[in-house]
Write a protein that holds these residues in place. Sequence first.
Motif, short mmCIF file in Angstrom:
data_model
loop_
_atom_site.label_atom_id
_atom_site.label_comp_id
_atom_site.label_asym_id
_atom_site.label_seq_id
_atom_site.Cartn_x
_atom_site.Cartn_y
_atom_site.Cartn_z
N THR A 56 3.62 20.28 36.24
CA THR A 56 3.86 21.71 36.09
C THR A 56 5.31 22.00 36.50
OG1 THR A 56 1.56 22.25 36.53
CG2 THR A 56 3.16 24.02 36.82
N THR A 58 8.23 25.18 36.72
CA THR A 58 8.46 26.62 36.66
C THR A 58 9.94 26.85 36.36
OG1 THR A 58 8.83 26.82 39.05
CG2 THR A 58 6.60 27.22 38.25
N ASP A 60 12.90 30.30 36.06
CA ASP A 60 13.06 31.70 36.41
C ASP A 60 14.45 32.20 36.03
OD1 ASP A 60 14.89 31.01 38.53
OD2 ASP A 60 13.17 30.62 39.83
N SER A 66 11.96 24.23 38.64
CA SER A 66 11.36 23.66 39.85
C SER A 66 10.11 22.90 39.44
CB SER A 66 11.00 24.78 40.84
OG SER A 66 10.44 24.20 42.00
N ILE A 82 4.47 24.55 31.49
CA ILE A 82 5.74 25.21 31.81
C ILE A 82 5.48 26.69 32.02
CG2 ILE A 82 8.10 25.56 31.05
CD1 ILE A 82 7.28 23.20 28.94
N ARG A 83 5.82 27.17 33.21
CA ARG A 83 5.60 28.58 33.56
C ARG A 83 6.94 29.28 33.69
NH1 ARG A 83 0.92 26.89 37.38
NH2 ARG A 83 -0.78 27.11 35.90
N ASN A 84 7.09 30.36 32.95
CA ASN A 84 8.30 31.17 33.02
C ASN A 84 8.00 32.34 33.95
OD1 ASN A 84 10.48 32.86 32.69
ND2 ASN A 84 10.46 32.80 30.45
N LYS A 85 8.56 32.30 35.15
CA LYS A 85 8.35 33.38 36.13
C LYS A 85 9.40 34.48 36.00
CE LYS A 85 5.79 30.72 39.47
NZ LYS A 85 5.63 30.37 40.88
N ARG A 128 3.29 31.20 29.74
CA ARG A 128 3.13 29.78 30.00
C ARG A 128 3.19 29.03 28.67
NH1 ARG A 128 -2.22 27.07 32.54
NH2 ARG A 128 -2.87 27.25 30.40
#
Length: 166
Positions: A56, A58, A60, A66, A82-85, A128
């Motif tokens: 995983t 992230t 930003d 990260s 992949i998380r776009n915060k 995501r």
Amino acid sequence: MKKFLPVIAALLLAGTTTLSLAHGDDPKTGKATVVAKEQKEWGIAGDARSVTRTVTLTMDDNMRFSPDKLDFKQGETVRFVIRNKGKLLHELVIGTKKELDEHAAMMVKFPAMQHDEPYMAHVGAGKRGGLIWSFNRAGEFDFACLIAGHYQAGMVGRISVAAASR
């Protein structure tokens, strides 16, 4: 004749490439997308059946990933979640430093340029995404966000792929 052109094109494509359900899900349909497998210096598109590990990441609006350093073993097929915060569109693109430098320069010149390869994922703000990649070659590689200005702001990471032990 026009009716047969799509069939002919599909047959030609099938005869010259290997297709895989690898890039992740189509954001509109939620179904797996079909991608052409093409060997790259940094690996080849993987498929869900071959995943050996999930990582995983992230990203930003501070223009950072990260984690920004990843270690794999040659032969691993990795599912990237992949998380776009952030509040901006970001992407993950895997490649060599040279390839990423060249692509980033093109993105500055043509910021609306559309690109979609199995080694990249575009992730909307607060969303995501993912991709599946097979690291079948050892070496040092990079990943980055190539949205105009993001790469230049330092939105990069490093991938080390250790050679398979004999």
